[in-house]
Design an enzyme around this catalytic site. Structure first.
Site, PDB file in Angstrom:
ATOM      1  CG  ASP A  24      -2.135  -0.794   1.007  1.00  0.00           C
ATOM      2  OD1 ASP A  24      -2.268  -1.404  -0.003  1.00  0.00           O
ATOM      3  OD2 ASP A  24      -2.941  -0.925   1.908  1.00  0.00           O
ATOM      4  CE1 TYR A 241      -4.156   2.072   0.421  1.00  0.00           C
ATOM      5  CE2 TYR A 241      -3.642   4.206   1.206  1.00  0.00           C
ATOM      6  CZ  TYR A 241      -3.481   2.663   1.498  1.00  0.00           C
ATOM      7  OH  TYR A 241      -3.279   2.199   2.524  1.00  0.00           O
TER       8      TYR A 241
END
Length: 583
Positions: A24, A241
């Site tokens: 991430d 995201y």
């Protein structure tokens, strides 16, 4: 618990010429890449770190072109956060176990969130309601079927507040003798700006509009981010995201969205360049984008048949919000009328949508047209007459109980935690039974109050809102390379340990009594008590360990079974779905 995955990855690494670490794009993701670098023994391998805000072919290709080394500032910021959280959790939780009961926990963000809820509950309990009155004059306008509701504003010198019936009765008596006339009519225009695209505001809006908990919102958003299988396209990442506090949008996404709006709705609906929310406290990590669809042209209507209901609803919310953020302002036609009755003044205001703009796709329920026929007919020369006066009594209301949405909003405004921490924080508070959720509202429990009181007595710094917000900005300083992470821990640890030692000696034990039920234990005749386990409430005999009898806990709903007359209760399936059944 990830041994098998690591073993599999090590095999793959041996076969590969080059390794890309694509965790991430946040601090935690950077730290995971750093850990993987050593866990997979990549020291002698060609290895690069890549990040992307969306899992799409173009984004992944672009990220490989822009590969980089692991950013140690981000890793250090995550290490500092983790160490601080561990120190607080591991050192304070045992004190709560010994002083209150086992299984409790404290946390750097969790304990502050608990304090904020407790403070609100105290404010509500201590609130003293004040009486006040409003007065509406119903005005007859020639040619209009409906009367106009004019609100009492005061006299020619300014505002007058009405506090009692006596004051209102005296005023009504005076007004009935006065002649009502139009003093002025002003026509104008009001513009409503489009909303910003989603950040942690997604958790707030999904709670308000879709009635989803923050935990469920983030779980579904994760699915949309990781990818959903679509017919003819394979797995497609539908949103960018999800753990972000930036409202920035990439130029390509902005341009393609504006192009889509022009094609679907017309050029007049395309907004000016939208301003990005400025960060008052400098907290925003601008490396990410706001939450948006990866492809604006993938409208919810195109995906409705392919997505489960809740995924579809969340995607629709994100898509409409992003589209609205790139659209033109909504324009309202406004009319305000001032009415005189001797020295006294009344106001009427109304508005009507002139141009929908962004509200074509993203409307607010509260925005309704208030312009009626009487308002359209009225001018400065209109002869008006009083139809009647309507006095109304009101009482000031205490602040509202927190909901998940309003708690997230407050934490964000105070700079406590980050988008990734809001959902786990609320989930932990509910799991520990410090708070309960009833019809959206969060209420503090006796246990939550006891824990908060102990934290305030023994660890005032930890539960201090400003201290926690300041700690977040120090972690941002580590990320920017301005502060050494070990310095933060060195400064924090000695005071913390001093407080722990003092608390162990000075804090008194608190006894939280179990709730006694009406159910009687068949084995020993005592009234059973309500206990909490990993799967929720259950009934247990208070005679433990002599009597170990337990029973499931069923909540009665006050309805009798139509077949046998026994109580109907709320039950749960193995998957956690609720249903009603006979006891």
């Amino acid at each position: 618990g990830k041994g098998d995955i690591l073993a599999q990855l090590r095999k793959e690494v041996k076969k590969a010429d080059k390794v890309y670490l694509a965790t991430d794009p946040d601090r935690e993701g950077e730290a995971i890449s750093w850990h993987l670098y050593y866990a997979l023994k990549l020291e002698n391998k060609k290895c690069s770190r890549i990040t992307f805000n969306e899992i799409t072919k173009d984004a992944v290709k672009k990220s490989i072109k822009n590969s980089r080394d692991i950013d140690m500032n981000l890793v250090d910021a995550q290490q500092a956060r983790r160490v601080l959280d561990r120190i607080v959790g591991y050192k304070i939780s045992p004190i709560l176990w010994s002083k209150i009961k086992r299984g409790l926990s404290a946390g750097r963000v969790q304990s502050v969130a608990l304090r904020i809820i407790c403070d609100r509950e105290k404010e509500i309990d201590e609130y003293i309601s004040q009486e006040y009155w409003s007065l509406i004059a119903n005005i007859l306008v020639p040619g209009a079927k409906k009367t106009l509701e004019a609100h009492f504003a005061g006299d020619k010198n300014g505002k007058i507040e009405l506090h009692s019936q006596k004051e209102v009765d005296a005023l009504v008596e005076k007004l009935q003798k006065e002649k009502f006339e139009v003093l002025s009519v002003k026509n104008g225009e009001r513009r409503k700006k489009p909303p910003l695209p989603f950040t942690s505001t997604l958790q707030q809006e999904a709670s308000k509009r879709l009635n989803m908990s923050t935990q469920k919102t983030m779980r579904l958003a994760q699915e949309l981010y990781e990818g959903v299988t679509l017919k003819g396209k394979g797995s497609v990442g539908l949103i960018t995201y999800l753990r972000t506090d930036s409202t920035r949008i990439s130029e390509e996404a902005d341009a393609s969205c504006r192009e889509y709006i022009a094609q679907q709705y017309g050029e007049q609906f395309v907004g000016d360049k939208t301003a990005v929310k400025s960060s008052k406290t400098g907290k925003i990590q601008d490396a990410h984008e706001a939450i948006r669809p990866t492809d604006s042209s993938l409208s919810p209507a195109m995906l409705k048949e392919q997505l489960p209901r809740d995924l579809f609803r969340l995607y629709q919310l994100i898509w409409t919000r992003f589209l609205a953020s790139r659209m033109a302002e909504a324009v309202y036609e406004t009319t305000s009328v001032k009415i005189g009755a001797g020295d006294y003044r009344f106001n009427v205001a109304a508005s009507k949508v002139k141009f929908d703009g962004f509200m074509t796709v993203y409307s607010y329920d509260s925005e309704k047209s208030t312009m009626n026929a009487a308002m359209k007919k009225i001018t400065k020369d209109t002869e008006i007459t009083l139809s009647g006066l309507d006095p109304q009594q009101h009482f000031t209301q205490p602040p509202a109980h927190f909901t998940e949405a309003s708690l997230v909003k407050t934490l964000e405004e105070l700079g406590i935690g980050r988008p990734s921490t809001y959902a786990p924080t609320i989930t932990t508070l509910l799991a520990r039974r410090y708070i309960v959720k009833e019809s959206k509202n969060l209420y503090i429990t006796e246990l939550g109050e006891a824990v908060n009181d102990m934290m305030e007595d023994g660890f005032p710094t930890i539960v201090d809102v400003n201290f926690t917000a300041n700690m977040e900005s120090l972690l941002d300083g580590v990320e920017e390379g301005k502060v050494k992470w070990k310095t933060i821990v060195e400064n924090f640890y000695p005071d913390m340990m001093q407080a722990v030692e003092k608390a162990e000696k000075e804090l008194e034990e608190v006894k939280i009594e179990d709730e006694v039920s009406e159910e009687v234990c068949e084995e020993c005749g005592r009234n059973m008590v309500v206990k909490y386990g990993p799967h929720g409430k259950f009934l247990a005999c208070p005679g433990f360990p002599d009597c170990r009898n337990t029973k499931p806990y069923y909540e009665k709903i006050g309805v009798s079974c139509p077949k046998c007359g026994k109580d109907v209760v709320l039950k749960k399936t193995k998957k956690g779905r609720k249903y009603y059944g006979c006891i």
